[in-house]
Write a protein that holds these residues in place. Sequence first.
Motif, PDB file in Angstrom:
ATOM      1  N   THR A 206      -1.774  -6.967  -2.936  1.00  0.00           N
ATOM      2  CA  THR A 206      -1.041  -6.675  -4.166  1.00  0.00           C
ATOM      3  C   THR A 206       0.405  -7.166  -4.161  1.00  0.00           C
ATOM      4  OG1 THR A 206      -0.507  -4.477  -3.288  1.00  0.00           O
ATOM      5  CG2 THR A 206      -2.452  -4.665  -4.696  1.00  0.00           C
ATOM      6  N   GLY A 207       0.857  -7.794  -3.060  1.00  0.00           N
ATOM      7  CA  GLY A 207       2.218  -8.308  -3.007  1.00  0.00           C
ATOM      8  C   GLY A 207       3.140  -7.409  -2.211  1.00  0.00           C
ATOM      9  N   PRO A 208       4.118  -7.991  -1.494  1.00  0.00           N
ATOM     10  CA  PRO A 208       4.991  -7.219  -0.597  1.00  0.00           C
ATOM     11  C   PRO A 208       5.756  -6.093  -1.272  1.00  0.00           C
ATOM     12  CG  PRO A 208       5.198  -9.564  -0.138  1.00  0.00           C
ATOM     13  CD  PRO A 208       4.376  -9.444  -1.383  1.00  0.00           C
ATOM     14  N   GLU A 209       6.104  -6.256  -2.554  1.00  0.00           N
ATOM     15  CA  GLU A 209       6.872  -5.212  -3.232  1.00  0.00           C
ATOM     16  C   GLU A 209       5.981  -4.049  -3.669  1.00  0.00           C
ATOM     17  OE1 GLU A 209       5.241  -7.996  -6.216  1.00  0.00           O
ATOM     18  OE2 GLU A 209       6.297  -8.244  -4.305  1.00  0.00           O
ATOM     19  N   ASN A 210       4.669  -4.203  -3.594  1.00  0.00           N
ATOM     20  CA  ASN A 210       3.740  -3.182  -4.078  1.00  0.00           C
ATOM     21  C   ASN A 210       2.998  -2.435  -2.978  1.00  0.00           C
ATOM     22  OD1 ASN A 210       4.223  -3.839  -6.843  1.00  0.00           O
ATOM     23  ND2 ASN A 210       2.901  -5.621  -6.622  1.00  0.00           N
ATOM     24  N   VAL A 211       3.106  -2.891  -1.731  1.00  0.00           N
ATOM     25  CA  VAL A 211       2.399  -2.233  -0.633  1.00  0.00           C
ATOM     26  C   VAL A 211       3.315  -1.190   0.002  1.00  0.00           C
ATOM     27  CG1 VAL A 211       1.419  -2.559   1.667  1.00  0.00           C
ATOM     28  CG2 VAL A 211       0.872  -4.164  -0.163  1.00  0.00           C
ATOM     29  N   ASN A 212       2.847   0.059   0.055  1.00  0.00           N
ATOM     30  CA  ASN A 212       3.618   1.138   0.666  1.00  0.00           C
ATOM     31  C   ASN A 212       3.430   1.134   2.175  1.00  0.00           C
ATOM     32  OD1 ASN A 212       4.574   2.222  -1.825  1.00  0.00           O
ATOM     33  ND2 ASN A 212       2.533   3.091  -2.169  1.00  0.00           N
ATOM     34  N   VAL A 213       4.545   1.065   2.895  1.00  0.00           N
ATOM     35  CA  VAL A 213       4.529   0.963   4.359  1.00  0.00           C
ATOM     36  C   VAL A 213       5.169   2.210   4.963  1.00  0.00           C
ATOM     37  CG1 VAL A 213       5.347  -0.355   6.360  1.00  0.00           C
ATOM     38  CG2 VAL A 213       4.685  -1.555   4.256  1.00  0.00           C
ATOM     39  N   SER A 214       4.549   2.733   6.008  1.00  0.00           N
ATOM     40  CA  SER A 214       5.182   3.805   6.781  1.00  0.00           C
ATOM     41  C   SER A 214       5.072   3.481   8.261  1.00  0.00           C
ATOM     42  CB  SER A 214       4.534   5.168   6.482  1.00  0.00           C
ATOM     43  OG  SER A 214       3.249   5.260   7.081  1.00  0.00           O
ATOM     44  N   ILE A 215       6.080   3.892   9.006  1.00  0.00           N
ATOM     45  CA  ILE A 215       6.083   3.702  10.459  1.00  0.00           C
ATOM     46  C   ILE A 215       6.378   5.047  11.108  1.00  0.00           C
ATOM     47  CG2 ILE A 215       7.162   2.523  12.420  1.00  0.00           C
ATOM     48  CD1 ILE A 215       7.938   0.278  10.509  1.00  0.00           C
ATOM     49  N   THR A 216       5.488   5.452  12.003  1.00  0.00           N
ATOM     50  CA  THR A 216       5.648   6.709  12.730  1.00  0.00           C
ATOM     51  C   THR A 216       5.846   6.415  14.203  1.00  0.00           C
ATOM     52  OG1 THR A 216       4.254   7.892  11.134  1.00  0.00           O
ATOM     53  CG2 THR A 216       4.588   8.931  13.293  1.00  0.00           C
ATOM     54  N   SER A 217       6.877   7.017  14.772  1.00  0.00           N
ATOM     55  CA  SER A 217       7.164   6.861  16.198  1.00  0.00           C
ATOM     56  C   SER A 217       6.635   8.074  16.955  1.00  0.00           C
ATOM     57  CB  SER A 217       8.673   6.723  16.412  1.00  0.00           C
ATOM     58  OG  SER A 217       8.982   6.680  17.792  1.00  0.00           O
ATOM     59  N   VAL A 218       5.891   7.801  18.027  1.00  0.00           N
ATOM     60  CA  VAL A 218       5.299   8.865  18.854  1.00  0.00           C
ATOM     61  C   VAL A 218       5.766   8.663  20.298  1.00  0.00           C
ATOM     62  CG1 VAL A 218       3.154   9.881  19.711  1.00  0.00           C
ATOM     63  CG2 VAL A 218       3.273   9.017  17.362  1.00  0.00           C
ATOM     64  N   PRO A 219       6.359   9.680  20.921  1.00  0.00           N
ATOM     65  CA  PRO A 219       6.840   9.526  22.299  1.00  0.00           C
ATOM     66  C   PRO A 219       5.734   9.062  23.247  1.00  0.00           C
ATOM     67  CG  PRO A 219       7.623  11.581  21.362  1.00  0.00           C
ATOM     68  CD  PRO A 219       6.637  11.010  20.379  1.00  0.00           C
ATOM     69  N   ASP A 220       6.088   8.142  24.122  1.00  0.00           N
ATOM     70  CA  ASP A 220       5.182   7.638  25.161  1.00  0.00           C
ATOM     71  C   ASP A 220       3.935   6.939  24.610  1.00  0.00           C
ATOM     72  OD1 ASP A 220       6.846   8.727  27.212  1.00  0.00           O
ATOM     73  OD2 ASP A 220       5.923  10.692  26.880  1.00  0.00           O
ATOM     74  N   TYR A 221       3.946   6.592  23.339  1.00  0.00           N
ATOM     75  CA  TYR A 221       2.808   5.893  22.747  1.00  0.00           C
ATOM     76  C   TYR A 221       2.781   4.451  23.253  1.00  0.00           C
ATOM     77  CZ  TYR A 221      -0.695   4.887  19.132  1.00  0.00           C
ATOM     78  OH  TYR A 221      -1.853   4.560  18.460  1.00  0.00           O
ATOM     79  N   VAL A 222       1.616   4.016  23.697  1.00  0.00           N
ATOM     80  CA  VAL A 222       1.463   2.659  24.219  1.00  0.00           C
ATOM     81  C   VAL A 222       0.739   1.809  23.179  1.00  0.00           C
ATOM     82  CG1 VAL A 222       0.436   1.228  26.028  1.00  0.00           C
ATOM     83  CG2 VAL A 222       1.418   3.468  26.598  1.00  0.00           C
ATOM     84  N   GLY A 223       1.314   0.671  22.841  1.00  0.00           N
ATOM     85  CA  GLY A 223       0.675  -0.232  21.898  1.00  0.00           C
ATOM     86  C   GLY A 223       1.025   0.085  20.454  1.00  0.00           C
ATOM     87  N   ASP A 224       0.191  -0.417  19.545  1.00  0.00           N
ATOM     88  CA  ASP A 224       0.393  -0.222  18.104  1.00  0.00           C
ATOM     89  C   ASP A 224      -0.934   0.121  17.456  1.00  0.00           C
ATOM     90  OD1 ASP A 224       3.230  -1.047  17.666  1.00  0.00           O
ATOM     91  OD2 ASP A 224       2.499  -2.945  18.459  1.00  0.00           O
TER      92      ASP A 224
END
Length: 266
Positions: A206-224
């Motif tokens: 739907t285009g970069p301005e229309n996609v909702n992005v969230s990023i959550t940080s978790v302690p000691d989390y390995v990878g993505d």
Amino acid sequence: METKTLAIVGCGRLASIVLQALDKGLLSDYKIIGTYSRTFEKAESFANFIQQSEHGGACTPCHSLEALLDLKPDYIAEIASPDSLKELIIPALKNGSSVITLSIGGLADPEFYELVKKTASEHGTRVHIASGAIGGFDVLRTVSLMEESTVTFDTTKGPRPLRHTAVYDEAIESETRKVFEGNAVEAIKLFPRQVNVSVAAALASTGPENVNVSITSVPDYVGDDHRIEIKSQQIHAVIDVYSQTAQIAGWSIVNTLRNITSPIAF
């Protein structure tokens, strides 16, 4: 099939996967003729490896992008950064070289994206977007063509890759926190290296301005962990990819290269 010439921009850890694939005979349709990196020694090291490989040949390490373009490669694999892509892509397309890229964040600006499309069309070249650490571009594009849809992109990662970004504070070393919520354009401005994949998903839907992005940080989390969800009237699809390391991104470049020349493309 005639062998295609290939150059590499960005001679880091992910680009070394292309060399592994070459050494295994997985890129037999290509001849790697040039390398370029911010550090010439890295480009030279890559070129030496290619020349010594059973499946390699003559390869020129370059001191500048201009020197690389002078080699007139059919394809350039860009495995560096969004800034590198912005510097490279227009001159490369005008030069007759198609580009395979991981740094999709460089295409988040709609005006620049349209300029890239126009340039490629005018010069008979193409931009191939590698899937990186995610997948499902086919589903995203199909549903977006089919009917109106909404797309969300949620990433979970450890605090370490966030340490040199604007959202970092020491508290995320010990507590789980949503450190970002916004659209893909805003995300790539804050995290030029960490969320290229969200821009790729946005461009496929739907285009970069229309996609909702969230990023959550978790302690000691390995990878993505990247979770893409698309919803329309008829379709609800979820693509969820966890990767312990970034190797899948490098191998997606190899897969894209093989698809370009394969009689059957996946």
